[in-house]
Each structure stands twice: as structure tokens, then as C-alpha cells.
Design a protein around this motif. Sequence first.
Motif, short mmCIF file in Angstrom:
data_model
loop_
_atom_site.label_atom_id
_atom_site.label_comp_id
_atom_site.label_asym_id
_atom_site.label_seq_id
_atom_site.Cartn_x
_atom_site.Cartn_y
_atom_site.Cartn_z
N ALA A 283 0.74 -1.11 0.11
CA ALA A 283 -0.07 -0.08 0.10
C ALA A 283 0.82 1.43 0.03
CB ALA A 283 -0.87 0.00 1.23
N TRP A 284 1.86 1.15 0.75
CA TRP A 284 2.94 2.60 0.72
C TRP A 284 3.18 2.53 -0.70
CZ3 TRP A 284 3.99 6.40 3.30
CH2 TRP A 284 4.20 6.53 4.53
N ARG A 285 3.79 1.77 -1.35
CA ARG A 285 4.26 1.82 -2.88
C ARG A 285 3.23 2.52 -3.72
NH1 ARG A 285 7.06 -2.92 -1.11
NH2 ARG A 285 5.27 -4.46 -2.13
N LYS A 286 1.92 2.00 -3.59
CA LYS A 286 0.80 2.63 -4.44
C LYS A 286 0.31 3.90 -3.89
CE LYS A 286 -1.11 -2.12 -5.13
NZ LYS A 286 -2.35 -3.02 -5.02
N LEU A 287 0.89 4.10 -2.75
CA LEU A 287 0.39 5.48 -2.22
C LEU A 287 1.38 6.57 -2.80
CD1 LEU A 287 -1.43 7.40 -0.60
CD2 LEU A 287 0.13 7.12 1.51
N ARG A 288 2.66 6.16 -2.80
CA ARG A 288 3.76 7.01 -3.35
C ARG A 288 3.64 7.31 -4.78
NH1 ARG A 288 7.10 3.73 0.45
NH2 ARG A 288 7.64 5.26 2.23
N ALA A 289 3.28 6.19 -5.47
CA ALA A 289 2.95 6.41 -6.90
C ALA A 289 1.68 7.43 -7.08
CB ALA A 289 2.40 5.07 -7.56
N ARG A 290 0.82 7.18 -6.20
CA ARG A 290 -0.46 8.00 -6.39
C ARG A 290 -0.04 9.64 -6.04
NH1 ARG A 290 -6.38 7.16 -5.01
NH2 ARG A 290 -7.13 9.28 -4.76
#
Length: 293
Positions: A283-290
Amino acid sequence: MGASHTVEIKRPDKHLFPGVTKQDLADYYRAVAPHMLPHLRGRPLMLERHPDGVDGPRFMQKDTPDHYPDWIHRVEVPKEGGTVTHTVCDDTDTLMFLVDQAAITLHRWLSRADDIDRPDRLVFDLDPTKDDFETVREAARLLHGILDDIGLPAAPMTTGSRGVHVVVPLDGQQDFDEVRDFARQVADTLADEHPDELTTAPRKKDRGDRLFLDVRNAYAQTAVAPYTVRARPNAPVATPLTWQQLGSPSVDAQHWTVENAVEQARTDPWQGLLGRGRSLGPAWRKLRARQGS
């Protein structure tokens, strides 16, 4: 299965709320116990006590008094400069004893006693500036959207006050600092995307009419337990619900009370959620991408 204990409700006719006696409160908690106890077992509690009813003095109790029966589970947890021995509610008998102590509202830790430094719950508190549940409903919808986008299941709960808690089950792999940092990043991202409606400003004077996205995920912070009663008129209950129910115009933060919350609990609105705790890594990785998009 532990031994059964006889718990007497003393002064059962005493009114803790207008129209609600201590016996009424005990009857509610006994009926909802099968649905509530899974959210309490193994967790330190802070007890909100009202010995003279909701119109009298309030006591926030962390340390377990010496006069509590030996059979009640306790857990000693570190605090700055010492320790605190919290009460843990593992069974219906303990719940009844706490009712007899006029513990109207139970506030639970977001971690368990056997892994106190690693929370298995993340909670967002959606706190409106005024009594306008439509703004809460919309904020919850937006928060649900971002959590869904980054792969985290979540479920809503009315607080019995003015707002909603959005609860995310975790797998307990991250510590409080990591979880709180993540929650802040989610809240900040959502507030940045909707600056006219949402804010993470800690000072009320900086919020204006915007809804406050509160992040209550630090060590020793608590959140109201599912199905606990709130010390407000009509004895409203902090009640789990489905996302579909939250979208109904007939639902607000105090929709469920001691009169109808047991019926809601029997529908198991969070079915399957508790066994799906996630790690925050993906989820951290997807949030940073967002955030970078």
C-alpha cells in the motif's frame, strides 16, 4: 472456556441516561457481547465511567483498581516513567462487571497485549466541524476510494457521536510509528486532493468549515470499541455498518442506540474483515505512486 462468575448489577434501577437504567445497559451489553467481545479480547482498555449517570462527573480510567476481582484479566504496559495496568475484557462476566462499575463507554487499544508495540488496527476518525452527516458520508466515500485504490480493505463504523471511524485491519508487521506515518500520508493526500472539503489541520481555528481527518494511531492512543455505548442522550452506540448502509440517507452517526444496535450486530456487517489484515508495504508503494502522479 474460562470459569463462570456471578456478577451482581447493584442498583439496577438507577438511571444512567434519561429513560435508561443500569439494568437496561447491562441487558444491552449482555445481548451484544457475542458480537462485541471479538473486538475487545486481548486488548488494553480505557474505561469511561459515569457513576452518577451521564449528567454527572466523568472518569477516564486506565489503571485497574486493586478491588477488581482477581479473575478479571489485566495487562501491564509500559508508559513514560513507569507502567499502567489496564483492564482487559475477555468475556461476558467481565463486561457485566464493568457495567456495574458504570463504565458506559469502552475505549480499546489498537494493538493486543501479546504484541503491544505493533497495532493490528488502523483508524481514521472523520470529525465534522458541525452536525452535518452528509459531509461525513462524502468524506468516508472519498477515503474508501483511496484505500481501495492502494489495496487496503476498510470498514466504516458510526461513532455514536458526530462522525465515522474507518477501520483498516493490519497484519501487525509494522510498529506504531510506521502505521501513524502511513495514516498521516493517506490523510494528507486526501486533504490535498480535496482542499475545500477536508483538512488535517490540528487547530480548530485553521479548519474553517472543513471536515477534520484525524489520525489516532500512536502508542497508547485508543478508539471507541465497536458496539460500545456513548454517554449522550438516547444512549447511541458506536456501530459497525456496511458501505452500502453508510450511503443511505436514513443513517447518521447516532442512528443506532441500545434499542436497535443488537439487531444490527446480528447481521455481521464486517463479515470477513477481521481475518484479512494486510501489510502496509504494498500500500505504501501504491500511495507514493499516487502522490507522484
